[in-house]
Design an enzyme around this catalytic site. Structure first.
Site, PDB file in Angstrom:
ATOM      1  N   ASN A 153       0.997  -1.128   0.197  1.00 24.36           N
ATOM      2  CA  ASN A 153      -0.102   0.062  -0.009  1.00 24.36           C
ATOM      3  C   ASN A 153       1.013   1.104  -0.296  1.00 24.36           C
ATOM      4  O   ASN A 153       1.484   1.544   1.083  1.00 24.36           O
ATOM      5  CB  ASN A 153      -0.972  -0.080   1.246  1.00 24.36           C
ATOM      6  CG  ASN A 153      -1.796   1.404   1.264  1.00 24.36           C
ATOM      7  OD1 ASN A 153      -1.771   2.166   0.380  1.00 24.36           O
ATOM      8  ND2 ASN A 153      -2.299   1.645   2.548  1.00 24.36           N
TER       9      ASN A 153
ATOM     10  N   GLU B 252      -7.116   4.286   7.817  1.00 28.79           N
ATOM     11  CA  GLU B 252      -6.848   5.752   7.468  1.00 28.79           C
ATOM     12  C   GLU B 252      -8.269   6.455   6.827  1.00 28.79           C
ATOM     13  O   GLU B 252      -8.658   7.512   7.099  1.00 28.79           O
ATOM     14  CB  GLU B 252      -5.720   6.015   6.571  1.00 28.79           C
ATOM     15  CG  GLU B 252      -4.564   5.826   7.477  1.00 28.79           C
ATOM     16  CD  GLU B 252      -3.098   5.444   6.778  1.00 28.79           C
ATOM     17  OE1 GLU B 252      -3.012   5.230   5.564  1.00 28.79           O
ATOM     18  OE2 GLU B 252      -2.146   4.982   7.290  1.00 28.79           O
TER      19      GLU B 252
ATOM     20  N   LYS C 297      -0.035   4.158  -0.234  1.00 25.18           N
ATOM     21  CA  LYS C 297      -0.711   5.385   0.178  1.00 25.18           C
ATOM     22  C   LYS C 297      -0.643   6.623  -0.623  1.00 25.18           C
ATOM     23  O   LYS C 297      -0.428   6.521  -1.770  1.00 25.18           O
ATOM     24  CB  LYS C 297      -0.363   5.516   1.807  1.00 25.18           C
ATOM     25  CG  LYS C 297      -0.194   4.458   2.529  1.00 25.18           C
ATOM     26  CD  LYS C 297      -0.344   4.752   4.199  1.00 25.18           C
ATOM     27  CE  LYS C 297       0.112   3.402   4.735  1.00 25.18           C
ATOM     28  NZ  LYS C 297      -0.005   3.737   6.196  1.00 25.18           N
TER      29      LYS C 297
ATOM     30  N   GLU D 219      -5.389  -5.260  10.335  1.00 25.75           N
ATOM     31  CA  GLU D 219      -4.413  -4.046  10.595  1.00 25.75           C
ATOM     32  C   GLU D 219      -4.759  -3.280  11.860  1.00 25.75           C
ATOM     33  O   GLU D 219      -5.261  -2.466  11.700  1.00 25.75           O
ATOM     34  CB  GLU D 219      -4.525  -3.357   9.465  1.00 25.75           C
ATOM     35  CG  GLU D 219      -4.065  -3.816   7.952  1.00 25.75           C
ATOM     36  CD  GLU D 219      -3.437  -2.680   7.135  1.00 25.75           C
ATOM     37  OE1 GLU D 219      -2.450  -3.113   6.701  1.00 25.75           O
ATOM     38  OE2 GLU D 219      -4.337  -1.838   6.913  1.00 25.75           O
TER      39      GLU D 219
ATOM     40  N   SER E 158       3.393  -2.173  10.471  1.00 26.07           N
ATOM     41  CA  SER E 158       4.855  -2.060  10.650  1.00 26.07           C
ATOM     42  C   SER E 158       5.566  -3.304  10.171  1.00 26.07           C
ATOM     43  O   SER E 158       6.588  -3.721  10.772  1.00 26.07           O
ATOM     44  CB  SER E 158       5.046  -1.816  12.032  1.00 26.07           C
ATOM     45  OG  SER E 158       4.619  -0.327  12.125  1.00 26.07           O
TER      46      SER E 158
ATOM     47  N   HIS F  26      -9.496   0.671   4.859  1.00 28.36           N
ATOM     48  CA  HIS F  26      -8.172   0.863   5.311  1.00 28.36           C
ATOM     49  C   HIS F  26      -8.695   1.791   6.476  1.00 28.36           C
ATOM     50  O   HIS F  26      -9.567   2.627   6.510  1.00 28.36           O
ATOM     51  CB  HIS F  26      -7.377   1.564   4.531  1.00 28.36           C
ATOM     52  CG  HIS F  26      -6.014   1.522   4.914  1.00 28.36           C
ATOM     53  ND1 HIS F  26      -5.620   2.417   5.847  1.00 28.36           N
ATOM     54  CD2 HIS F  26      -4.921   0.786   4.941  1.00 28.36           C
ATOM     55  CE1 HIS F  26      -4.317   2.398   6.499  1.00 28.36           C
ATOM     56  NE2 HIS F  26      -3.791   1.210   5.651  1.00 28.36           N
TER      57      HIS F  26
ATOM     58  N   GLY G  39       2.171   2.284  10.790  1.00 30.39           N
ATOM     59  CA  GLY G  39       3.022   3.441  10.547  1.00 30.39           C
ATOM     60  C   GLY G  39       3.765   3.766  11.770  1.00 30.39           C
ATOM     61  O   GLY G  39       4.298   4.812  11.726  1.00 30.39           O
TER      62      GLY G  39
HETATM   63  C1  PEP Z   1      -0.996  -0.032   5.894  1.00 29.84           C
HETATM   64  O1  PEP Z   1      -1.006   1.336   5.746  1.00 29.84           O
HETATM   65  O2  PEP Z   1      -1.559  -0.790   5.588  1.00 29.84           O
HETATM   66  C2  PEP Z   1       0.336  -0.387   6.784  1.00 29.84           C
HETATM   67  C3  PEP Z   1       0.362  -1.440   7.305  1.00 29.84           C
HETATM   68  O3  PEP Z   1       1.428   0.510   6.938  1.00 29.84           O
HETATM   69  P1  PEP Z   1       2.641   0.473   7.444  1.00 29.84           P
HETATM   70  O4  PEP Z   1       3.175  -1.034   6.884  1.00 29.84           O
HETATM   71  O5  PEP Z   1       3.549   1.435   7.219  1.00 29.84           O
HETATM   72  O6  PEP Z   1       2.537   0.269   8.989  1.00 29.84           O
END
Ligand code: PEP
Length: 247
Positions: A10, A96, A12, A164, A210, A94, A170
């Protein structure tokens, strides 16, 4: 049949034509585990660029899609527009978008139905906040997010569920292997009871939050972790190591 390992990237709202082209070149030249299904999700502006230049065995996903077929919906993208651009996948739900853009479970479910009806596969994200985890509500929150989708759709064959935890996205704070396995097993149990044992057995449940080249191998060993959704690290050459986590 074992579930095929799945790794999503992703991007983003990151990247420019130059840096996205570098990522495409890196993936095109990499030796990737042929047993892994890989899907990358760039910004909508770069979907066509990535689809045109990326090796064809890697699929491309939108980061979102709207639930109406066409019309006066400024700024939105339809399922048909994705299909006509060679885009066969979308991320949905997601955190976000759930948190910043206030998308609720019902809206995510409606978009999931629209995508599947238009033959676009879905990486369906779910996960709890730190506050919800600390209140012992993780499984309840995740199940409610998935139940809203189950109320709209019957066929789960084109869905990959991405667990997630919001507190791990992040932040560099990855869930422990036990925490990830516990929630993945609970999601599978819910699928078994509320959908069907066959769907529970076949549906990929991937972990996001992460994930890095350092922690991916241990996470990949968990029996109910069928892959990863990778944010930050998908923009780096180390994404290849994550794709190859099982080697
Ligand atoms: C994501 O945005 O789906 C995600 C898992 O981000 P990160 O790997 O940066 O934590």
């Amino acid at each position: 049949m074992p579930r095929q390992f799945f790794v999503g990237g992703n991007f983003k709202m990151n990247g420019t034509i130059k840096s996205i082209t570098d990522i495409i070149n890196n993936l095109n030249n990499a030796k990737l585990d042929p047993n892994v299904e890989v899907v990358v999700a760039p910004s909508s502006l770069y979907l066509l660029l990535v689809r045109e230049h990326l090796r064809k065995e890697i699929e491309v996903a939108a980061q979102n899609v709207y639930d109406k077929p066409n019309g006066a919906f400024t700024g939105e993208i339809s399922v048909e527009q994705l299909k006509s651009s060679g885009i066969n996948w979308t991320l949905l739900g997601h955190s976000e978008r759930r948190v910043i853009l206030q998308e609720d479970d019902k809206f995510v479910a409606s978009k999931t139905k629209a995508a599947l009806d238009g033959d676009v596969s879905v990486i369906l994200c779910c996960g709890e906040s730190l506050e919800q985890r600390e209140a012992g509500k993780t499984i309840e929150v995740v199940n409610n997010q998935l139940k809203a989708v189950a109320a709209e759709i019957k066929d789960w064959s084109k869905i990959v569920i991405a667990y997630e935890p919001i507190w791990a996205i992040g932040t560099g704070k990855v869930a422990t292997t036990e925490q990830a396995q516990e929630v993945h097993a609970a999601i599978r149990e819910w699928l078994k009871k509320d959908v069907s044992p066959e769907v529970a057995d076949k549906t990929r449940i991937i972990y996001g939050g992460s994930v890095s080249e350092k922690n991916c191998k241990e996470l990949a060993k968990q029996p109910d972790v069928d892959g990863f959704l990778v944010g930050g690290a998908s923009l780096k050459p180390a994404f290849v190591d994550i794709i190859n986590a099982n080697q």
